[in-house]
Each structure stands twice: as C-alpha cells, then as structure tokens.
Design a protein around this motif. Structure first.
Motif, PDB file in Angstrom:
ATOM      1  N   ASP A 123       0.760  -1.213  -0.021  1.00  0.00           N
ATOM      2  CA  ASP A 123       0.010   0.077   0.155  1.00  0.00           C
ATOM      3  C   ASP A 123       0.768   1.107   0.059  1.00  0.00           C
ATOM      4  OD1 ASP A 123      -2.401  -1.701   0.187  1.00  0.00           O
ATOM      5  OD2 ASP A 123      -2.104  -1.696   2.440  1.00  0.00           O
ATOM      6  N   LEU A 124       0.381   2.328  -0.800  1.00  0.00           N
ATOM      7  CA  LEU A 124       1.063   3.680  -0.751  1.00  0.00           C
ATOM      8  C   LEU A 124       0.679   4.484   0.721  1.00  0.00           C
ATOM      9  CD1 LEU A 124      -0.246   4.780  -4.171  1.00  0.00           C
ATOM     10  CD2 LEU A 124       1.796   4.130  -3.561  1.00  0.00           C
ATOM     11  N   THR A 125       1.956   4.700   1.286  1.00  0.00           N
ATOM     12  CA  THR A 125       1.821   5.348   2.899  1.00  0.00           C
ATOM     13  C   THR A 125       2.651   6.313   2.888  1.00  0.00           C
ATOM     14  OG1 THR A 125       3.325   3.867   3.998  1.00  0.00           O
ATOM     15  CG2 THR A 125       1.111   3.313   3.750  1.00  0.00           C
ATOM     16  N   THR A 126       2.546   7.296   3.777  1.00  0.00           N
ATOM     17  CA  THR A 126       3.674   8.353   4.076  1.00  0.00           C
ATOM     18  C   THR A 126       4.908   7.332   4.950  1.00  0.00           C
ATOM     19  OG1 THR A 126       2.601   8.651   6.497  1.00  0.00           O
ATOM     20  CG2 THR A 126       1.939  10.179   4.584  1.00  0.00           C
ATOM     21  N   PRO A 127       6.034   8.028   4.556  1.00  0.00           N
ATOM     22  CA  PRO A 127       7.365   7.443   5.039  1.00  0.00           C
ATOM     23  C   PRO A 127       7.268   7.329   6.652  1.00  0.00           C
ATOM     24  CG  PRO A 127       7.823   9.408   4.064  1.00  0.00           C
ATOM     25  CD  PRO A 127       6.609   9.116   3.715  1.00  0.00           C
ATOM     26  N   CYS A 128       7.896   6.414   7.625  1.00  0.00           N
ATOM     27  CA  CYS A 128       7.899   6.471   8.649  1.00  0.00           C
ATOM     28  C   CYS A 128       9.298   6.857   9.270  1.00  0.00           C
ATOM     29  CB  CYS A 128       7.230   5.374   9.618  1.00  0.00           C
ATOM     30  SG  CYS A 128       5.425   5.160   9.151  1.00  0.00           S
ATOM     31  N   VAL A 129       9.589   7.591  10.352  1.00  0.00           N
ATOM     32  CA  VAL A 129      10.893   7.786  10.843  1.00  0.00           C
ATOM     33  C   VAL A 129      11.226   6.266  11.364  1.00  0.00           C
ATOM     34  CG1 VAL A 129      12.083   8.863  12.728  1.00  0.00           C
ATOM     35  CG2 VAL A 129      10.506   9.984  11.518  1.00  0.00           C
ATOM     36  N   ASP A 130      12.589   5.904  10.931  1.00  0.00           N
ATOM     37  CA  ASP A 130      13.139   4.799  11.360  1.00  0.00           C
ATOM     38  C   ASP A 130      12.515   3.550  10.817  1.00  0.00           C
ATOM     39  OD1 ASP A 130      15.348   5.941  12.655  1.00  0.00           O
ATOM     40  OD2 ASP A 130      14.322   6.267  14.428  1.00  0.00           O
ATOM     41  N   GLY A 131      11.855   3.746   9.793  1.00  0.00           N
ATOM     42  CA  GLY A 131      10.893   2.609   9.038  1.00  0.00           C
ATOM     43  C   GLY A 131       9.515   2.184   9.810  1.00  0.00           C
ATOM     44  N   HIS A 132       9.346   2.656  11.007  1.00  0.00           N
ATOM     45  CA  HIS A 132       7.959   2.447  11.862  1.00  0.00           C
ATOM     46  C   HIS A 132       7.608   3.507  12.790  1.00  0.00           C
ATOM     47  CE1 HIS A 132      11.237   1.492  14.402  1.00  0.00           C
ATOM     48  NE2 HIS A 132      10.465   1.669  15.524  1.00  0.00           N
ATOM     49  N   LYS A 133       6.397   3.159  12.877  1.00  0.00           N
ATOM     50  CA  LYS A 133       5.758   4.135  13.772  1.00  0.00           C
ATOM     51  C   LYS A 133       5.676   5.630  13.440  1.00  0.00           C
ATOM     52  CE  LYS A 133       5.730   1.145  17.743  1.00  0.00           C
ATOM     53  NZ  LYS A 133       5.184   0.998  18.984  1.00  0.00           N
ATOM     54  N   GLU A 134       6.455   6.492  13.972  1.00  0.00           N
ATOM     55  CA  GLU A 134       6.098   7.935  13.579  1.00  0.00           C
ATOM     56  C   GLU A 134       6.286   8.291  12.359  1.00  0.00           C
ATOM     57  OE1 GLU A 134       8.916  11.756  14.787  1.00  0.00           O
ATOM     58  OE2 GLU A 134       8.742  10.199  16.380  1.00  0.00           O
ATOM     59  N   CYS A 135       5.194   8.824  11.899  1.00  0.00           N
ATOM     60  CA  CYS A 135       4.839   9.420  10.337  1.00  0.00           C
ATOM     61  C   CYS A 135       6.040  10.855  10.390  1.00  0.00           C
ATOM     62  CB  CYS A 135       3.700  10.093  10.366  1.00  0.00           C
ATOM     63  SG  CYS A 135       3.300  11.085   8.494  1.00  0.00           S
ATOM     64  N   ALA A 136       6.638  10.603   9.172  1.00  0.00           N
ATOM     65  CA  ALA A 136       7.885  11.528   8.813  1.00  0.00           C
ATOM     66  C   ALA A 136       7.280  13.029   8.989  1.00  0.00           C
ATOM     67  CB  ALA A 136       8.453  11.236   7.427  1.00  0.00           C
ATOM     68  N   TYR A 137       6.352  13.271   8.701  1.00  0.00           N
ATOM     69  CA  TYR A 137       5.366  14.593   8.535  1.00  0.00           C
ATOM     70  C   TYR A 137       4.949  15.159  10.154  1.00  0.00           C
ATOM     71  CZ  TYR A 137       5.627  13.608   3.760  1.00  0.00           C
ATOM     72  OH  TYR A 137       6.133  13.307   2.404  1.00  0.00           O
ATOM     73  N   VAL A 138       5.450  14.292  11.086  1.00  0.00           N
ATOM     74  CA  VAL A 138       4.974  14.714  12.508  1.00  0.00           C
ATOM     75  C   VAL A 138       5.824  15.708  12.997  1.00  0.00           C
ATOM     76  CG1 VAL A 138       4.846  14.042  14.857  1.00  0.00           C
ATOM     77  CG2 VAL A 138       3.504  12.774  13.188  1.00  0.00           C
ATOM     78  N   THR A 139       5.284  16.673  13.705  1.00  0.00           N
ATOM     79  CA  THR A 139       5.972  17.645  14.327  1.00  0.00           C
ATOM     80  C   THR A 139       5.239  17.708  15.727  1.00  0.00           C
ATOM     81  OG1 THR A 139       7.084  20.008  14.357  1.00  0.00           O
ATOM     82  CG2 THR A 139       4.588  19.536  13.651  1.00  0.00           C
ATOM     83  N   TRP A 140       5.958  18.532  16.816  1.00  0.00           N
ATOM     84  CA  TRP A 140       5.436  18.591  17.983  1.00  0.00           C
ATOM     85  C   TRP A 140       5.276  19.931  18.495  1.00  0.00           C
ATOM     86  CZ3 TRP A 140       4.487  13.693  20.092  1.00  0.00           C
ATOM     87  CH2 TRP A 140       5.297  12.734  19.527  1.00  0.00           C
ATOM     88  N   GLU A 141       4.063  20.295  19.296  1.00  0.00           N
ATOM     89  CA  GLU A 141       3.855  21.350  19.758  1.00  0.00           C
ATOM     90  C   GLU A 141       3.287  20.991  21.237  1.00  0.00           C
ATOM     91  OE1 GLU A 141       1.107  23.893  17.712  1.00  0.00           O
ATOM     92  OE2 GLU A 141       2.482  23.905  16.015  1.00  0.00           O
ATOM     93  N   ASN A 142       4.210  21.620  22.140  1.00  0.00           N
ATOM     94  CA  ASN A 142       3.539  21.315  23.666  1.00  0.00           C
ATOM     95  C   ASN A 142       3.413  19.700  24.026  1.00  0.00           C
ATOM     96  OD1 ASN A 142       3.615  24.074  24.148  1.00  0.00           O
ATOM     97  ND2 ASN A 142       1.826  24.239  23.209  1.00  0.00           N
ATOM     98  N   GLY A 143       4.128  18.954  23.434  1.00  0.00           N
ATOM     99  CA  GLY A 143       4.145  17.508  23.845  1.00  0.00           C
ATOM    100  C   GLY A 143       2.871  16.635  22.805  1.00  0.00           C
ATOM    101  N   ILE A 144       2.245  17.565  22.117  1.00  0.00           N
ATOM    102  CA  ILE A 144       1.144  17.070  21.151  1.00  0.00           C
ATOM    103  C   ILE A 144       1.698  16.997  19.629  1.00  0.00           C
ATOM    104  CG2 ILE A 144      -1.252  17.351  20.307  1.00  0.00           C
ATOM    105  CD1 ILE A 144      -1.618  18.542  23.194  1.00  0.00           C
ATOM    106  N   THR A 145       1.395  15.969  19.162  1.00  0.00           N
ATOM    107  CA  THR A 145       1.746  15.869  17.603  1.00  0.00           C
ATOM    108  C   THR A 145       0.881  16.649  16.868  1.00  0.00           C
ATOM    109  OG1 THR A 145      -0.036  14.024  16.952  1.00  0.00           O
ATOM    110  CG2 THR A 145       2.325  13.399  17.823  1.00  0.00           C
ATOM    111  N   LYS A 146       1.514  17.254  15.760  1.00  0.00           N
ATOM    112  CA  LYS A 146       0.837  17.996  14.675  1.00  0.00           C
ATOM    113  C   LYS A 146       1.152  17.841  13.468  1.00  0.00           C
ATOM    114  CE  LYS A 146      -1.412  22.027  13.758  1.00  0.00           C
ATOM    115  NZ  LYS A 146      -2.782  22.346  13.916  1.00  0.00           N
ATOM    116  N   CYS A 147       0.431  17.779  12.475  1.00  0.00           N
ATOM    117  CA  CYS A 147       1.011  17.378  11.098  1.00  0.00           C
ATOM    118  C   CYS A 147       1.725  18.718  10.394  1.00  0.00           C
ATOM    119  CB  CYS A 147      -0.337  17.162  10.271  1.00  0.00           C
ATOM    120  SG  CYS A 147       0.108  16.772   8.533  1.00  0.00           S
TER     121      CYS A 147
END
Length: 187
Positions: free
Chosen positions: A79-103
């Motif tokens: 399946d086509l997906t967004t890439p994940c950091v280190d090949g699993h779990k965290e989406c490469a497009y995730v950023t963080w604000e006050n401990g909460i993920t943001k796209c």
C-alpha cells in the motif's frame, strides 16, 4: 450498512460517538501503528509538490526520512503510505507542539502556504475506506489509543459521521453528505 450513492456506510459511523481529545491521546495516531498514513494515488503528486513548503515545519528526523525514502513509500502490504521515521511508527510529517503531535502538512496549510490540508486518510480518521471498482465501503476503525475520543464523543453526543463532516464532504461532496443525513433520519 446503509447505501448512499456508490458508498456503503457502516452503521457504526452513525451509532458510535467520537471527538478527538488531543489533550488525552497527545496525537498518538501519528506516531503509533505499523505503517504510515494510507495515501491515494492522486495524492502522490500533490505530496511531492507541497513538500518544499512543508519541509520547514518538519523535524530533522522527518526530513532525513523523506530525503532518503521519498515523500511516500510502499509498505509491506504493497500500500502507498507516508514514510515513517526509522521505518516504523512515527510519520515523517509529524511535528510536536507542547508534547502533542501536529501534522507539518496541516501547519503549512493553516498558514496559507499550501492549499492541501493533509492526506485524506488522516483527515477521515477513525473512518477507513475500502475502495472497490464500483463502490467504497466506509467503516469505523477502533483503536485503543482513541479511548479518550470515544469517551468525549459520548459525553458530547457526537456521532462519528458528524465529527467527520468536513472530510466526508471533502471526499464525497456536500450533496452526498446531505443524502447521508437524510438516510440516517429515516433509520
């Protein structure tokens, strides 16, 4: 299931209640799981085109992941997906604000730098779409990390389909959503 146009809608989307509760889950859906966010074929060119404007909002690890693997990948299931950091779990497009993920994609959108909010699968979550040649099936994806969203939805009495009105209209149009509401009223 109820049929609305060429879409079969699970009755769970009507009966179950859901409102994201980021203060509780901290956006875990962006950093948990076994693959990135599902992508549609028509989103690949969009993602590649917006990447330069999204990049400034990404983490160093996310940028490195996209630079190494591309703006999208094909997962173990094909399946086509967004890439994940280190090949699993965290989406490469995730950023963080006050401990909460943001796209990072959504941040660029909110700042008017791009006109694409984020992948449709992310916008529709917890609805998952199974596409067949002649119709789509919409179903409710239950995940333990969304327990707080289920509780808040029950407290506020917001059905899944109502919480996801905007992305459902984005996918199928206002007329389709109106037909969905009419069908629900007849139940």
């Amino acid at each position: 299931m109820i049929e609305v146009g060429s879409v079969l809608v699970s009755e769970e989307l009507i009966k179950e209640e859901f409102v994201c509760n980021l203060s509780k889950c901290r956006g875990a859906c962006c950093v948990e799981g076994d693959a990135g966010a599902p992508l549609q074929q028509d989103e690949l060119d969009i993602l590649a085109a917006v990447y330069p404007k999204v990049r400034p909002y990404m983490t160093e690890k996310g940028i490195a992941t996209v630079e190494e693997h591309g703006t999208h990948v094909v997962d173990a299931d094909g399946d086509l997906t967004t890439p994940c950091v280190d090949g699993h779990k965290e989406c490469a497009y995730v950023t963080w604000e006050n401990g909460i993920t943001k796209c990072a994609i959504e941040k660029a959108y909110e700042r008017g730098e791009i006109d694409w909010k984020k992948p449709l699968s992310c916008h529709l979550y917890p609805i998952r779409t199974t596409a067949y040649p002649e119709f789509d099936v919409l179903h409710y994806d239950r995940w333990h990390i969304c327990h707080a969203a289920c509780s808040l939805g029950r407290e506020l009495q917001v059905p899944v389909y109502a919480f996801l009105k905007e992305p459902l209209i984005r996918k199928y149009g206002q007329q389709w959503y109106n037909e969905l509401e009419e069908s629900i009223a007849l139940l």
